[in-house]
Motif scaffolding. Structure first.
Motif, PDB file in Angstrom:
ATOM      1  N   THR A  10       6.424   0.960   4.226  1.00 43.94           N
ATOM      2  CA  THR A  10       6.008   1.924   3.204  1.00 43.94           C
ATOM      3  C   THR A  10       4.701   1.454   2.568  1.00 43.94           C
ATOM      4  O   THR A  10       4.327   0.294   2.676  1.00 43.94           O
ATOM      5  CB  THR A  10       7.072   2.077   2.097  1.00 43.94           C
ATOM      6  OG1 THR A  10       7.285   0.812   1.468  1.00 43.94           O
ATOM      7  CG2 THR A  10       8.376   2.610   2.651  1.00 43.94           C
ATOM      8  N   GLN A  11       4.039   2.368   1.898  1.00 43.11           N
ATOM      9  CA  GLN A  11       2.805   2.053   1.181  1.00 43.11           C
ATOM     10  C   GLN A  11       3.023   2.450  -0.278  1.00 43.11           C
ATOM     11  O   GLN A  11       2.767   3.582  -0.668  1.00 43.11           O
ATOM     12  CB  GLN A  11       1.613   2.807   1.797  1.00 43.11           C
ATOM     13  CG  GLN A  11       0.302   2.345   1.293  1.00 43.11           C
ATOM     14  CD  GLN A  11      -0.892   2.975   2.002  1.00 43.11           C
ATOM     15  OE1 GLN A  11      -1.995   2.714   1.596  1.00 43.11           O
ATOM     16  NE2 GLN A  11      -0.715   3.787   3.009  1.00 43.11           N
ATOM     17  N   GLU A  13       1.655   1.087  -3.002  1.00 48.43           N
ATOM     18  CA  GLU A  13       0.345   1.150  -3.656  1.00 48.43           C
ATOM     19  C   GLU A  13      -0.685   1.442  -2.572  1.00 48.43           C
ATOM     20  O   GLU A  13      -0.522   1.017  -1.434  1.00 48.43           O
ATOM     21  CB  GLU A  13      -0.015  -0.192  -4.299  1.00 48.43           C
ATOM     22  CG  GLU A  13       1.050  -0.824  -5.123  1.00 48.43           C
ATOM     23  CD  GLU A  13       0.725  -2.291  -5.423  1.00 48.43           C
ATOM     24  OE1 GLU A  13      -0.442  -2.706  -5.306  1.00 48.43           O
ATOM     25  OE2 GLU A  13       1.667  -3.006  -5.766  1.00 48.43           O
ATOM     26  N   GLU A  14      -1.730   2.117  -2.930  1.00 43.35           N
ATOM     27  CA  GLU A  14      -2.781   2.454  -1.965  1.00 43.35           C
ATOM     28  C   GLU A  14      -3.325   1.191  -1.307  1.00 43.35           C
ATOM     29  O   GLU A  14      -3.751   0.251  -1.985  1.00 43.35           O
ATOM     30  CB  GLU A  14      -3.918   3.200  -2.661  1.00 43.35           C
ATOM     31  CG  GLU A  14      -4.978   3.727  -1.727  1.00 43.35           C
ATOM     32  CD  GLU A  14      -4.489   4.843  -0.820  1.00 43.35           C
ATOM     33  OE1 GLU A  14      -4.971   4.917   0.329  1.00 43.35           O
ATOM     34  OE2 GLU A  14      -3.627   5.636  -1.243  1.00 43.35           O
ATOM     35  N   ARG A  16      -1.719  -1.158   0.322  1.00 46.20           N
ATOM     36  CA  ARG A  16      -0.816  -2.315   0.358  1.00 46.20           C
ATOM     37  C   ARG A  16       0.529  -1.884   0.942  1.00 46.20           C
ATOM     38  O   ARG A  16       1.173  -0.986   0.426  1.00 46.20           O
ATOM     39  CB  ARG A  16      -0.607  -2.869  -1.033  1.00 46.20           C
ATOM     40  CG  ARG A  16       0.279  -4.083  -1.040  1.00 46.20           C
ATOM     41  CD  ARG A  16      -0.240  -5.094  -1.985  1.00 46.20           C
ATOM     42  NE  ARG A  16       0.378  -6.375  -1.678  1.00 46.20           N
ATOM     43  CZ  ARG A  16       0.378  -7.369  -2.492  1.00 46.20           C
ATOM     44  NH1 ARG A  16      -0.212  -7.266  -3.654  1.00 46.20           N
ATOM     45  NH2 ARG A  16       0.942  -8.504  -2.156  1.00 46.20           N
ATOM     46  N   TYR A  17       0.908  -2.545   2.018  1.00 45.70           N
ATOM     47  CA  TYR A  17       2.137  -2.172   2.717  1.00 45.70           C
ATOM     48  C   TYR A  17       3.304  -3.048   2.309  1.00 45.70           C
ATOM     49  O   TYR A  17       3.136  -4.212   1.951  1.00 45.70           O
ATOM     50  CB  TYR A  17       1.926  -2.251   4.234  1.00 45.70           C
ATOM     51  CG  TYR A  17       0.980  -1.185   4.706  1.00 45.70           C
ATOM     52  CD1 TYR A  17       1.425   0.108   4.911  1.00 45.70           C
ATOM     53  CD2 TYR A  17      -0.366  -1.464   4.925  1.00 45.70           C
ATOM     54  CE1 TYR A  17       0.553   1.107   5.327  1.00 45.70           C
ATOM     55  CE2 TYR A  17      -1.238  -0.478   5.329  1.00 45.70           C
ATOM     56  CZ  TYR A  17      -0.778   0.808   5.533  1.00 45.70           C
ATOM     57  OH  TYR A  17      -1.640   1.785   5.934  1.00 45.70           O
ATOM     58  N   TYR A  18       4.492  -2.448   2.388  1.00 49.67           N
ATOM     59  CA  TYR A  18       5.730  -3.121   2.024  1.00 49.67           C
ATOM     60  C   TYR A  18       6.758  -2.894   3.130  1.00 49.67           C
ATOM     61  O   TYR A  18       6.693  -1.896   3.854  1.00 49.67           O
ATOM     62  CB  TYR A  18       6.295  -2.547   0.721  1.00 49.67           C
ATOM     63  CG  TYR A  18       5.498  -2.919  -0.500  1.00 49.67           C
ATOM     64  CD1 TYR A  18       5.963  -3.887  -1.383  1.00 49.67           C
ATOM     65  CD2 TYR A  18       4.280  -2.306  -0.781  1.00 49.67           C
ATOM     66  CE1 TYR A  18       5.240  -4.236  -2.516  1.00 49.67           C
ATOM     67  CE2 TYR A  18       3.549  -2.653  -1.907  1.00 49.67           C
ATOM     68  CZ  TYR A  18       4.034  -3.614  -2.773  1.00 49.67           C
ATOM     69  OH  TYR A  18       3.306  -3.959  -3.878  1.00 49.67           O
ATOM     70  N   GLU A  43       3.290   3.843   9.220  1.00 53.52           N
ATOM     71  CA  GLU A  43       3.946   3.984   7.935  1.00 53.52           C
ATOM     72  C   GLU A  43       5.188   4.860   8.091  1.00 53.52           C
ATOM     73  O   GLU A  43       5.186   5.839   8.831  1.00 53.52           O
ATOM     74  CB  GLU A  43       2.956   4.619   6.949  1.00 53.52           C
ATOM     75  CG  GLU A  43       3.409   4.599   5.526  1.00 53.52           C
ATOM     76  CD  GLU A  43       2.335   5.132   4.587  1.00 53.52           C
ATOM     77  OE1 GLU A  43       2.705   5.505   3.472  1.00 53.52           O
ATOM     78  OE2 GLU A  43       1.151   5.184   4.963  1.00 53.52           O
TER      79      GLU A  43
END
Length: 141
Positions: A10-11, A13-14, A16-18, A43
């Motif tokens: 997931t993203q 924050e713009e 930055r991936y999680y 994503e």
């Protein structure tokens, strides 16, 4: 230390991936990630990752890939028919039996593709979609 995790990219924050699962989310760094599968890594994809948590609190991914595919029948056998309704769509045993009859009539070997954020107003995207559709006809899970 070294970790092997399954989760959704997931993203939050713009830029930055999680990696996210039902228990939470951790920031990931994909700069050094080696892709280990032929499937699409994007994503909102479920992926397996191998990586290391460092002092910065980020999971630095060394290897990433798609989970191994399995036949639907194997999945249902492993989790049980009643536990396979992850979306809560089956409200009663009658509905379950109705769906099972429809499966028997229509076959159980079908497959589906889920797409998101596909810009069909873009000629290049439509051309790639035509190219991608031809390869999935003979694919097995």
């Amino acid at each position: 230390g070294e970790r092997n995790l399954l989760g959704l990219i997931t993203q939050v924050e713009e830029g930055r991936y999680y990696l996210e699962d039902l228990t939470g989310q951790v920031p990931i760094d994909l700069a050094e990630a080696e892709v280990l599968s032929d499937g699409l890594i994007a994503e909102n994809c479920v992926v397996l990752v191998e990586g290391e948590f460092r002092d910065d609190g980020v999971l630095h991914v060394g290897k990433i890939g798609n989970p191994p595919p399995e036949f639907r029948t194997d999945s249902i056998e492993a989790v049980g028919v009643l536990n396979s309704d992850i979306f809560g769509a089956i409200s009663s045993v009658y509905e379950l039996e109705k769906l099972q009859r429809e499966e028997l009539e229509g076959g159980v070997d079908g497959s589906f593709v889920i797409l998101s954020d596909v810009h069909l107003d873009n000629d290049a995207v439509r051309a790639k979609m035509k190219m991608g559709n031809g390869g999935s006809d003979s694919s097995k899970p």
